[in-house]
Design a protein around this motif. Structure first.
Motif, PDB file in Angstrom:
ATOM      1  N   ASN A 435       0.872  -1.423  -0.137  1.00 49.72           N
ATOM      2  CA  ASN A 435      -0.159  -0.042  -0.114  1.00 49.72           C
ATOM      3  C   ASN A 435       0.840   1.255   0.102  1.00 49.72           C
ATOM      4  OD1 ASN A 435      -2.426  -1.334   0.097  1.00 49.72           O
ATOM      5  ND2 ASN A 435      -2.741  -1.515   2.077  1.00 49.72           N
ATOM      6  N   LEU A 436       2.066   1.033   0.590  1.00 47.61           N
ATOM      7  CA  LEU A 436       2.949   2.299   0.794  1.00 47.61           C
ATOM      8  C   LEU A 436       3.894   2.390  -0.631  1.00 47.61           C
ATOM      9  CD1 LEU A 436       3.723   2.285   4.442  1.00 47.61           C
ATOM     10  CD2 LEU A 436       2.518   3.871   3.494  1.00 47.61           C
ATOM     11  N   LEU A 437       4.162   1.263  -1.111  1.00 44.69           N
ATOM     12  CA  LEU A 437       5.475   1.426  -2.050  1.00 44.69           C
ATOM     13  C   LEU A 437       4.601   1.722  -3.416  1.00 44.69           C
ATOM     14  CD1 LEU A 437       7.829  -1.515  -1.125  1.00 44.69           C
ATOM     15  CD2 LEU A 437       8.036   0.827  -0.802  1.00 44.69           C
ATOM     16  N   PRO A 438       5.066   2.523  -4.161  1.00 47.97           N
ATOM     17  CA  PRO A 438       4.802   2.986  -5.534  1.00 47.97           C
ATOM     18  C   PRO A 438       4.993   2.007  -6.618  1.00 47.97           C
ATOM     19  CG  PRO A 438       6.173   4.535  -4.880  1.00 47.97           C
ATOM     20  CD  PRO A 438       6.265   3.437  -3.803  1.00 47.97           C
ATOM     21  N   VAL A 439       6.238   1.559  -6.308  1.00 47.99           N
ATOM     22  CA  VAL A 439       6.483   0.137  -7.354  1.00 47.99           C
ATOM     23  C   VAL A 439       6.985  -1.107  -6.619  1.00 47.99           C
ATOM     24  CG1 VAL A 439       7.669   1.899  -8.598  1.00 47.99           C
ATOM     25  CG2 VAL A 439       9.022   1.230  -6.590  1.00 47.99           C
ATOM     26  N   LYS A 440       6.968  -1.963  -7.474  1.00 46.85           N
ATOM     27  CA  LYS A 440       7.293  -3.090  -6.996  1.00 46.85           C
ATOM     28  C   LYS A 440       8.576  -3.465  -6.992  1.00 46.85           C
ATOM     29  CE  LYS A 440       5.742  -7.989  -8.027  1.00 46.85           C
ATOM     30  NZ  LYS A 440       5.261  -9.126  -8.769  1.00 46.85           N
ATOM     31  N   LEU A 441       9.434  -3.719  -6.033  1.00 45.94           N
ATOM     32  CA  LEU A 441      10.819  -4.126  -5.859  1.00 45.94           C
ATOM     33  C   LEU A 441      11.048  -5.504  -6.900  1.00 45.94           C
ATOM     34  CD1 LEU A 441      11.824  -3.387  -2.207  1.00 45.94           C
ATOM     35  CD2 LEU A 441      11.439  -1.700  -4.248  1.00 45.94           C
ATOM     36  N   GLU A 442      11.845  -5.313  -7.662  1.00 42.87           N
ATOM     37  CA  GLU A 442      12.031  -6.490  -8.678  1.00 42.87           C
ATOM     38  C   GLU A 442      13.121  -7.417  -8.321  1.00 42.87           C
ATOM     39  OE1 GLU A 442      11.337  -6.615 -13.325  1.00 42.87           O
ATOM     40  OE2 GLU A 442      13.370  -5.435 -12.655  1.00 42.87           O
ATOM     41  N   SER A 443      14.411  -6.975  -8.235  1.00 39.25           N
ATOM     42  CA  SER A 443      15.576  -7.659  -8.011  1.00 39.25           C
ATOM     43  C   SER A 443      16.653  -6.917  -7.424  1.00 39.25           C
ATOM     44  CB  SER A 443      15.882  -8.497  -9.215  1.00 39.25           C
ATOM     45  OG  SER A 443      16.424  -7.370 -10.132  1.00 39.25           O
ATOM     46  N   HIS A 444      17.739  -7.808  -6.879  1.00 39.94           N
ATOM     47  CA  HIS A 444      18.877  -6.914  -6.542  1.00 39.94           C
ATOM     48  C   HIS A 444      19.765  -6.941  -7.698  1.00 39.94           C
ATOM     49  CE1 HIS A 444      22.728  -7.084  -3.788  1.00 39.94           C
ATOM     50  NE2 HIS A 444      22.313  -5.749  -4.153  1.00 39.94           N
ATOM     51  N   TYR A 445      20.365  -5.959  -8.076  1.00 38.58           N
ATOM     52  CA  TYR A 445      21.114  -5.862  -9.300  1.00 38.58           C
ATOM     53  C   TYR A 445      22.572  -5.350  -8.631  1.00 38.58           C
ATOM     54  CZ  TYR A 445      22.933  -4.006 -13.658  1.00 38.58           C
ATOM     55  OH  TYR A 445      23.839  -4.058 -14.828  1.00 38.58           O
ATOM     56  N   LYS A 446      23.449  -6.312  -8.986  1.00 41.97           N
ATOM     57  CA  LYS A 446      24.657  -6.252  -8.513  1.00 41.97           C
ATOM     58  C   LYS A 446      25.844  -6.115  -9.722  1.00 41.97           C
ATOM     59  CE  LYS A 446      27.991  -7.780  -4.875  1.00 41.97           C
ATOM     60  NZ  LYS A 446      28.203  -8.764  -3.917  1.00 41.97           N
ATOM     61  N   GLU A 511       9.911   8.863  -5.878  1.00 44.21           N
ATOM     62  CA  GLU A 511       9.187   9.297  -4.915  1.00 44.21           C
ATOM     63  C   GLU A 511       7.326   9.236  -5.542  1.00 44.21           C
ATOM     64  OE1 GLU A 511       8.542  13.782  -4.863  1.00 44.21           O
ATOM     65  OE2 GLU A 511      10.225  13.958  -6.144  1.00 44.21           O
ATOM     66  N   ALA A 512       6.712   9.014  -4.237  1.00 47.42           N
ATOM     67  CA  ALA A 512       5.124   9.252  -4.730  1.00 47.42           C
ATOM     68  C   ALA A 512       4.500   9.774  -3.531  1.00 47.42           C
ATOM     69  CB  ALA A 512       4.718   7.846  -4.799  1.00 47.42           C
ATOM     70  N   ASP A 513       3.364  10.593  -3.617  1.00 44.83           N
ATOM     71  CA  ASP A 513       2.560  11.278  -2.885  1.00 44.83           C
ATOM     72  C   ASP A 513       1.282   9.898  -2.438  1.00 44.83           C
ATOM     73  OD1 ASP A 513       3.314  14.004  -2.800  1.00 44.83           O
ATOM     74  OD2 ASP A 513       2.431  14.157  -4.828  1.00 44.83           O
ATOM     75  N   THR A 514       1.643   9.646  -1.258  1.00 46.04           N
ATOM     76  CA  THR A 514       0.567   8.773  -0.509  1.00 46.04           C
ATOM     77  C   THR A 514      -0.250   9.489   0.474  1.00 46.04           C
ATOM     78  OG1 THR A 514       2.380   7.247  -1.108  1.00 46.04           O
ATOM     79  CG2 THR A 514       0.562   6.446   0.513  1.00 46.04           C
ATOM     80  N   GLY A 515      -1.479   9.525   0.293  1.00 50.79           N
ATOM     81  CA  GLY A 515      -2.473  10.347   1.321  1.00 50.79           C
ATOM     82  C   GLY A 515      -1.838  11.870   1.541  1.00 50.79           C
ATOM     83  N   LYS A 516      -1.704  12.030   2.524  1.00 46.96           N
ATOM     84  CA  LYS A 516      -1.077  13.443   2.732  1.00 46.96           C
ATOM     85  C   LYS A 516       0.178  13.427   2.866  1.00 46.96           C
ATOM     86  CE  LYS A 516      -5.045  15.185   5.149  1.00 46.96           C
ATOM     87  NZ  LYS A 516      -5.833  15.563   6.298  1.00 46.96           N
ATOM     88  N   GLY A 517       0.921  12.375   2.821  1.00 47.51           N
ATOM     89  CA  GLY A 517       2.441  12.290   3.031  1.00 47.51           C
ATOM     90  C   GLY A 517       3.022  11.794   1.636  1.00 47.51           C
ATOM     91  N   LEU A 518       4.146  11.686   1.828  1.00 50.99           N
ATOM     92  CA  LEU A 518       5.270  11.150   0.968  1.00 50.99           C
ATOM     93  C   LEU A 518       5.985  10.066   1.058  1.00 50.99           C
ATOM     94  CD1 LEU A 518       6.360  12.668  -2.029  1.00 50.99           C
ATOM     95  CD2 LEU A 518       8.087  13.548  -0.747  1.00 50.99           C
ATOM     96  N   VAL A 519       6.226   9.173  -0.039  1.00 46.79           N
ATOM     97  CA  VAL A 519       6.984   7.868   0.186  1.00 46.79           C
ATOM     98  C   VAL A 519       8.357   8.205  -0.707  1.00 46.79           C
ATOM     99  CG1 VAL A 519       7.268   5.518   0.086  1.00 46.79           C
ATOM    100  CG2 VAL A 519       5.210   6.614   0.882  1.00 46.79           C
ATOM    101  N   VAL A 520       9.380   8.007  -0.384  1.00 46.40           N
ATOM    102  CA  VAL A 520      10.491   8.045  -0.951  1.00 46.40           C
ATOM    103  C   VAL A 520      11.479   6.852  -0.964  1.00 46.40           C
ATOM    104  CG1 VAL A 520      12.696   9.539  -1.764  1.00 46.40           C
ATOM    105  CG2 VAL A 520      10.692  10.548  -0.825  1.00 46.40           C
TER     106      VAL A 520
END
Lengths: 705, 302
Positions: A435-446, A511-520
């Motif tokens: 619900n908070l993350l605007p994206v889906k974490l895909e993989s660890h790229y090394k 970054e994504a506005d979520t509700g009144k807040g911000l997720v970075v």
């Protein structure tokens, strides 16, 4: 030479001459006819007789009518203007558009009043010279040009409209105004058309690109009022920059202002700093001809209260541009909770070490960011409402059920920053923090060690966070080596922005506005595990600004200095409060959520207030601040000093811009508009004396009869 | 010759009757005047003695005086002759003025009464009376006759008068000078409201031909005092001329002007030896005539 009236309404009094005429007709004696013998002797006697009562009665009627007419004329306050009549004014009714330059440069002094006042007087005087059935319209030429009065043939209405106009603080846009005339002429009622342009011919108002659309062939009479200017505009405060010295205990306020000398002489002027309407510093400076001089004031700030002020130079021909406003907010500490998901016994191996030192480098409250470091285990013990920003650095999982707390924190306006790292569980993040993350974490790229490390792609980055970085610092940031990162996948139902990119076109910051807040999300680590950013000099300002930005502190910084007419975005820093703005003149305006505040036509400091909830009905207009309203900040509005540049445009250039239009440039001296000058002779007193004389004559005649 | 229409015109007959009555009424109460001839000869009334000179008639020698004085004296007598009188009456439009209120006798009526009375008076004395009516020219001329029936003839002419046309007295008098018998009497009755300045010259011509001229200047009181009020358009009775004025404005000036006109004319007449009688129609005709005849008699007795 023309006869003009200050109060032409009184001319209606001339209709009063019908009264003596009516009385004369009603009391007229019936004429008898008599056949008489000695008619020749009568004629002879009549010639010799002085008394001629019938002509006397007619004469009396005439002078009574004259007395009434003169009295009405006297009330209308007539005055003679000894001016040349213009060839373009004919007896044919015309449709005339008056383009009135109401930009602030028209506020320049012309003897006792301003050029704008003169232009108004000019129009009022000119109106009387137009034949009946002529129609008029008015366009104000300050940017954006607007039609102030559509066609009207009622001179009184138009006069009132002219009188109601006031000087604006905006710049000029003649091209836009000329374009607007095309719209007006589509509905013009008369075949003969004319454009009156009343301006000071400042070059700033004539931009070639704005004339590109003109297909008008109407003759344009340009009246250059700059010739009436009695004192030149010597200087303008062009810019102002306010900074706070953080590195000393004294908390010095530094106000740096630039003043330009427009004149061709060395200029001696005072340079004053006003704080809260009081002069606190004053300097005498010499500015070489045509040069811009920068001067800085230092002033110790001892309180945490917001300050507002202005920088001002000496008076000259145009005072509007002699001062420039600023406002200053002593920075409030942003409380940041740094949650270290991978604390180490060796402190500099932990994310929290870099973050804490970056956010508050001197362990004293100078950066206005107050970080609190916590472990995951301690997290449930913290009250999130005490913090504006929570940084989750390299956490594997949140304590059970704490996702809801975090989500509630963000929805209520909190900022949540994620830093990646080895501890990150992609599965947990995608499933529990969806619900908070605007994206889906895909993989660890090394990146393999054999390969070159990744760098940030900072070209054309206009993100507010990056605005303070100089090109040199940007270059330094491009040198930062990144070895690992988390790749992401967009979610269909979420919107997000990418704050920075890696060279391989992978997002670095989301970054994504979520509700009144911000997720970075910073998709690399906040310690040195995946990059060497934390030990770079740019890390400190970068993380501080991201923190301030997340806490909604940057928008207000960037928007607090507006130009006249620029809209103010009210929801910055509002955190859900209902807000109101108090203008420099003291008017209160309620701010509508998600709507801009565009009534920024006064220069000065505008104050923002958070209104208490349920204090005032949302629909009610504000006349005074409700009890419990709290100051929420300020922003300033200043003039665009382009308008101050005294350089004039030439007739040739104007003709080039308005190709196809017949342009004539006139000086307003030969026209009307100088009510207090020697070119006008008031006639009211003379008329009243004539009325008195007529009454005396009438009395004498009646007595004699 | 009278035509039938004139003969049986009731209005004319009425006027004749009235005129006759008026004239007779006036004259019977007046002196019965006799005119003495300037020629001395055989008559009943002794005049004077004259020394005899050869050529005198023997029969006129007064033998009684010869007996007493032994000198020859011849008796001379006053010769009584018939007078030839021509009455000139102005019949122009201006003579037709009459007051709107009928307060005073209309000017023409007054003039007619005057002329009729004078005619009757003269005829009663066996003088020959003629009548000439004129305006800008002679309208009618009746030569002098002394027959009693001539009075009727004159009355007929008078009764038919309708005032009209402009006045040209000077021209008419100049024309009449040749036609009138020498040493006769000319009585001119008019309002003399004419701007013509040649009147004086014409009168002098008449006087120089030995005519005795009597002028009756007849004016209506309105023409003297201008008693009108209000805005009035005065239209000329003789032509189309008109004046629009309030009489109040010019009354004083008008009265002054008309008085000057009268005085000037009177002065001219006196200078020429012309009897001038001013007749205001508000005055009684008999009084005026009595006054005149008395004056004539007293003058003739000098």
């Amino acid at each position: 030479m023309s006869l003009n009236y200050s109060s032409p309404l009184f001319l209606l009094g001339i209709l009063g001459i019908s009264v003596p005429i009516l009385i004369h007709l009603l009391t007229r004696r019936q004429q008898k006819r008599i056949s008489f013998s000695a008619v020749h002797l009568l004629a002879q006697s009549q010639k010799r007789s002085i008394k001629k009562s019938r002509p006397n009665r007619l004469f009396l009627l005439l002078i009574r009518c004259l007395a009434i007419a003169l009295f009405s004329l006297a009330l209308a306050d007539p005055y003679f203007s000894f001016k040349n009549s213009e060839a373009f004014l004919t007896a044919t009714p015309t449709s005339t558009v008056f383009i009135l330059d109401d930009s602030y440069s028209m506020g320049a002094q012309a003897e006792k009043n301003s050029l704008f006042d003169r232009a108004q007087e000019f129009i009022l005087a000119e109106l009387n010279r137009f034949p009946e059935k002529s129609e008029f319209s008015l366009i104000l030429a300050s940017s954006p040009a607007q039609i102030e009065q559509d066609w009207t043939s009622d001179k009184t209405v138009f006069e009132q409209k002219i009188k109601a106009q006031a000087l604006s603080l905006r710049t000029t846009n003649i091209g836009d105004a000329i374009n607007q005339t095309q719209k007006l002429f589509e509905s013009a009622g008369q075949e003969k058309r004319n454009i009156y342009l009343l301006t000071d011919l400042q070059r700033n108002g004539w931009k070639e690109e704005t004339f590109s659309q003109i297909i008008n062939t109407t003759p344009v009479q340009v009246f250059d009022f700059s010739s009436l200017q009695t004192e030149e505009n010597k200087a303008a405060v062009q810019s102002i920059q306010v900074t706070q010295e953080l590195l000393t205990q004294s908390r010095l306020l530094r106000v740096k202002a630039e003043v330009k000398n427009f004149s061709s002489n060395l200029m001696h002027t005072t340079f004053s700093l006003f704080l809260n309407d009081k002069v606190v510093k004053e300097k005498f400076i010499d500015i070489p001809a045509g040069q811009t001089l920068s001067r800085e004031f230092s002033y110790p700030v001892r309180s945490h209260q917001p300050l507002s002020g202005k920088v001002q130079t000496s008076d000259d021909g145009l005072n509007t541009d002699n001062s420039r406003y600023f406002s200053f907010h002593p920075k409030q500490n942003i409380k940041v909770l740094v949650v270290d998901g991978d604390p180490k016994t060796i402190s500099h191996q932990s994310e929290s070490f870099y973050l804490e030192h970056a956010l508050n480098p001197f362990s004293v409250s100078l950066s206005h960011i107050d970080p609190t470091v916590s472990t995951l285990a301690e997290l449930p013990l913290r009250n999130l409402s005490d913090f504006s920003v929570v940084i989750l650095a390299n956490i594997s999982e949140l304590p059970p059920g704490y996702e809801l707390e975090i989500e509630k924190f963000v929805l209520n306006g909190g900022a949540l920053l994620f830093g990646m790292g080895d501890q990150i569980s992609l599965k947990y993040f995608n499933e529990h923090l969806g619900n908070l993350l605007p994206v889906k974490l895909e993989s660890h790229y090394k990146i393999p060690t054999s390969n070159a490390p990744l760098h940030l792609l900072l070209k054309n980055n206009t993100h507010p966070v990056m605005k303070i970085f100089s090109p040199k610092e940007i270059d330094q940031m491009r040198e930062i080596n990144f070895h690992s990162l988390i790749t992401v996948q967009a979610r269909e139902d979420k919107k997000f922005k990418v704050g920075a990119w890696f060279e391989n076109k992978k997002p670095a910051v989301i970054e994504a506005d979520t509700g009144k807040g911000l997720v970075v999300l910073f998709l690399s680590s906040l310690d040195r595990d995946w990059n060497d950013f934390p030990i770079q000099p740019t890390f400190l300002p970068w993380i501080q600004r991201w923190t301030q930005y997340s806490a909604r502190g940057l928008n207000s910084i960037f928007k607090q200095n507006l130009l006249v007419g620029e809209p103010f975005h009210p929801n910055a820093n509002s955190l859900g409060h209902k807000q109101a703005v108090r203008t420099p003149k003291g008017d209160l305006h309620r701010l509508q959520q998600d709507k801009v505040f565009s009534d920024t036509f006064q220069t000065g400091v505008y104050q923002l207030f958070n209104l208490p909830t349920n204090a005032v009905p949302a629909t009610a207009s504000l006349t005074k601040l409700p009890k419990g309203a709290e100051p929420a900040g300020t922003f300033t509005v200043n003039i665009d000093t382009q308008e101050s540049e005294p350089e004039k445009i030439t007739q040739k250039e104007i003709e080039g811009f308005m190709a196809g239009m017949k342009v004539e440039i006139h000086a307003p001296h030969s026209q009307a508009s100088q009510s207090d000058s020697s070119e006008e002779t008031p006639l009211a007193t003379s008329f009243l004396i004539m009325v008195a004389g007529i009454f005396l004559l009438e009395g004498w005649m009646l007595r004699k009869e | 010759m009278e035509n039938s229409s004139q003969k049986f015109d009731a209005q004319v007959l009425s006027r004749i009757s009235t005129l006759k009555m008026t004239a007779m009424n006036f004259v019977e109460g007046l002196l019965t005047g006799q005119h003495r001839s300037r020629h001395k000869g055989s008559s009943v009334e002794f005049a004077e003695y004259k020394d005899y000179s050869p050529g005198d008639e023997i029969r006129h020698i007064d033998w009684k005086v010869v007996g007493k004085t032994d000198k020859y004296h011849v008796k001379q007598f006053e010769q009584s002759t018939n007078l030839k009188c021509t009455l000139l009456l102005d019949a122009s439009g201006s003579m037709g003025y009459q007051s709107l209120t009928d307060e005073h006798t209309p000017k023409m009526q007054y003039a007619l009464d005057l002329v009729a009375t004078l005619s009757y008076l003269l005829l009663k004395q066996f003088d020959a009376v003629g009548l000439t009516l004129f305006n800008d020219k002679v309208i009618e001329h009746i030569p002098p006759r002394s027959k009693a029936s001539h009075f009727q003839h004159i009355l007929h002419s008078l009764a038919r008068i309708t005032p009209q046309g402009t006045t040209q007295i000077a021209d008419v008098l100049a024309g009449m000078a040749e036609r009138l018998p020498k040493r006769s009497l000319l009585i001119l009755v008019s309002d003399f409201l004419t701007p013509n300045q040649d009147l004086h010259k014409s009168l002098r011509l008449l006087v120089s031909r030995g005519l005795e001229v009597i002028v009756f200047h007849v004016l209506h009181p309105d023409e003297i005092h201008l008693p009108f009020e209000g805005d009035i358009v005065f239209e000329s009775l003789e032509d189309d001329f008109r004046v629009e004025l309030d009489p109040q404005d010019i009354r004083d000036e008008y009265q002054k002007t008309i008085q000057e006109h009268i005085d000037s004319f009177k002065k001219d007449c006196n200078a020429l030896g012309v009897d001038y009688i001013f007749q205001d129609t508000s005055e009684s005709l008999d009084q005026a005539l009595s006054y005149y005849l008395l004056k004539r008699k007293s003058l003739s007795n000098l």
